[in-house]
Design an enzyme around this catalytic site. Structure first.
Site, PDB file in Angstrom:
ATOM      1  N   THR A  98     -12.103  -8.382   4.924  1.00 54.37           N
ATOM      2  CA  THR A  98     -10.901  -8.224   4.107  1.00 54.37           C
ATOM      3  C   THR A  98     -11.227  -8.490   2.647  1.00 54.37           C
ATOM      4  O   THR A  98     -12.188  -9.204   2.340  1.00 54.37           O
ATOM      5  CB  THR A  98      -9.785  -9.190   4.554  1.00 54.37           C
ATOM      6  N   ASN A 147      -8.446  -9.351   0.884  1.00 61.06           N
ATOM      7  CA  ASN A 147      -7.199 -10.047   0.568  1.00 61.06           C
ATOM      8  C   ASN A 147      -7.428 -11.559   0.623  1.00 61.06           C
ATOM      9  O   ASN A 147      -7.647 -12.131   1.690  1.00 61.06           O
ATOM     10  CB  ASN A 147      -6.140  -9.591   1.584  1.00 61.06           C
ATOM     11  N   ASP A 150      -5.695  -5.274  10.845  1.00 63.05           N
ATOM     12  CA  ASP A 150      -4.808  -4.408  10.079  1.00 63.05           C
ATOM     13  C   ASP A 150      -3.410  -4.843  10.471  1.00 63.05           C
ATOM     14  O   ASP A 150      -3.127  -5.057  11.653  1.00 63.05           O
ATOM     15  CB  ASP A 150      -5.050  -2.936  10.397  1.00 63.05           C
ATOM     16  N   GLY A 205       2.954 -10.055   0.045  1.00 62.34           N
ATOM     17  CA  GLY A 205       3.542  -8.852   0.647  1.00 62.34           C
ATOM     18  C   GLY A 205       5.058  -8.938   0.787  1.00 62.34           C
ATOM     19  O   GLY A 205       5.768  -9.253  -0.165  1.00 62.34           O
TER      20      GLY A 205
HETATM   21  P1  ITT Z   1      -7.113  -5.819   3.665  1.00 64.32           P
HETATM   22  O1  ITT Z   1      -6.917  -4.418   4.168  1.00 64.32           O
HETATM   23  O2  ITT Z   1      -8.163  -5.933   2.611  1.00 64.32           O
HETATM   24  O3  ITT Z   1      -7.346  -6.801   4.758  1.00 64.32           O
HETATM   25  P2  ITT Z   1      -4.303  -5.692   3.017  1.00 64.32           P
HETATM   26  O4  ITT Z   1      -3.496  -6.318   1.911  1.00 64.32           O
HETATM   27  O5  ITT Z   1      -4.323  -4.209   3.095  1.00 64.32           O
HETATM   28  O6  ITT Z   1      -5.758  -6.311   2.951  1.00 64.32           O
HETATM   29  P3  ITT Z   1      -3.199  -5.667   5.731  1.00 64.32           P
HETATM   30  O7  ITT Z   1      -3.795  -4.343   5.980  1.00 64.32           O
HETATM   31  O8  ITT Z   1      -3.342  -6.708   6.783  1.00 64.32           O
HETATM   32  O9  ITT Z   1      -3.741  -6.317   4.351  1.00 64.32           O
HETATM   33  O10 ITT Z   1      -1.659  -5.575   5.478  1.00 64.32           O
HETATM   34  C1  ITT Z   1      -1.115  -4.436   4.885  1.00 64.32           C
HETATM   35  C2  ITT Z   1       0.108  -4.840   4.126  1.00 64.32           C
HETATM   36  O11 ITT Z   1       1.129  -5.291   5.052  1.00 64.32           O
HETATM   37  C3  ITT Z   1      -0.087  -5.989   3.126  1.00 64.32           C
HETATM   38  O12 ITT Z   1      -0.599  -5.560   1.893  1.00 64.32           O
HETATM   39  C4  ITT Z   1       1.342  -6.503   3.031  1.00 64.32           C
HETATM   40  O13 ITT Z   1       2.110  -5.685   2.171  1.00 64.32           O
HETATM   41  C5  ITT Z   1       1.869  -6.331   4.458  1.00 64.32           C
HETATM   42  N1  ITT Z   1       1.625  -7.593   5.218  1.00 64.32           N
HETATM   43  C6  ITT Z   1       0.689  -7.824   6.164  1.00 64.32           C
HETATM   44  N2  ITT Z   1       0.740  -9.105   6.596  1.00 64.32           N
HETATM   45  C7  ITT Z   1       1.733  -9.690   5.893  1.00 64.32           C
HETATM   46  C8  ITT Z   1       2.269 -10.997   5.860  1.00 64.32           C
HETATM   47  O14 ITT Z   1       1.796 -11.998   6.607  1.00 64.32           O
HETATM   48  N3  ITT Z   1       3.273 -11.244   5.017  1.00 64.32           N
HETATM   49  C9  ITT Z   1       3.776 -10.270   4.236  1.00 64.32           C
HETATM   50  N4  ITT Z   1       3.319  -9.021   4.175  1.00 64.32           N
HETATM   51  C10 ITT Z   1       2.303  -8.718   5.011  1.00 64.32           C
END
Ligand code: ITT
Length: 192
Positions: A8, A10, A69, A149
């Site tokens: 990741t 993030n 994801d 998020g």
């Molecule tokens: P990576 O792909 O680099 O891991 P990402 O930000 O894209 O980072 P995810 O694919 O896990 O992370 O999540 C996609 C989006 O879904 C993320 O950017 C948030 O907008 C939302 N999201 C996921 N988990 C969340 C959480 O615990 N709280 C709030 N929003 C979340």
């Protein structure tokens, strides 16, 4: 301590997982292993995207790796934003994404939603899949500043606060990612 790559970029997610696995595994993220490319997430399912990420690290770095994801599925929006959660509004800006969700839900009584996480753990060339979901509702306004998020508009069932009003430790106990992660941990412990 055993090393495990978490594929990741993030930082919030890295911190959440580090806290959950503290003392058990040393978690390295993509930056830590010097993987600077943006791994394509072109699949149309959470499982597909998680697997694309974990397989990429195995192929290029030859380290055990897991990737997740995640996203928000809103019942009244046919489970959107789903795999498009990170860029729903066309940008990665959390507030813009939240505003779009609130706009689409204007006048809609059904506010049911769930966060979902799928983890792909690539170990010795095998792909192990773990899922976690948490049900809740979408608020009409933003509340709280913790997390990331869609946290300011998501209220998990059984609570009166949004994810963004909870502290990280509390969210970590009940979140979709925590549930999927616990399943992965059970699996890993079974190997010791
Ligand atoms: P990576 O792909 O680099 O891991 P990402 O930000 O894209 O980072 P995810 O694919 O896990 O992370 O999540 C996609 C989006 O879904 C993320 O950017 C948030 O907008 C939302 N999201 C996921 N988990 C969340 C959480 O615990 N709280 C709030 N929003 C979340």
């Amino acid at each position: 301590m055993k090393k495990l790559v978490f594929a990741t970029n993030n930082q919030h997610k890295t911190e959440e997982i580090r806290a959950a696995l503290e003392g058990k595994y040393e978690i390295l993220n993509l930056e830590d292993i010097g993987c600077l490319v943006d791994i394509p997430e072109t699949a149309d399912t959470f499982e597909g995207n998680a697997t694309l990420k974990s397989s990429y690290v195995v192929a290029h770095f030859n380290l055990d790796c897991f990737a997740d994801d995640s996203g928000l599925e809103i019942e009244a929006l046919n489970n959107e934003p789903g795999v498009y959660s990170a860029r729903y509004s066309g940008s990665r800006d959390n507030i813009e994404n939240i505003q779009l969700v609130l706009k689409k839900l204007e006048g809609i009584a059904n506010r049911k939603a769930r966060f979902k996480t799928v983890i792909s753990l690539m170990q010795n060339g095998e792909n192990h899949i773990f899922e976690g979901t948490i049900e809740g509702t979408i608020r009409t306004t933003l509340s709280g500043s913790n997390g990331f998020g869609y946290d300011p508009i998501f209220e998990p069932d059984g609570y009166e606060s949004t994810f963004a009003e909870m502290d990280l430790a509390e969210k970590n106990k009940i979140s979709h990612r925590a549930i999927a992660l616990r399943k992965m941990m059970e699996f890993l412990k079974g190997q010791l």
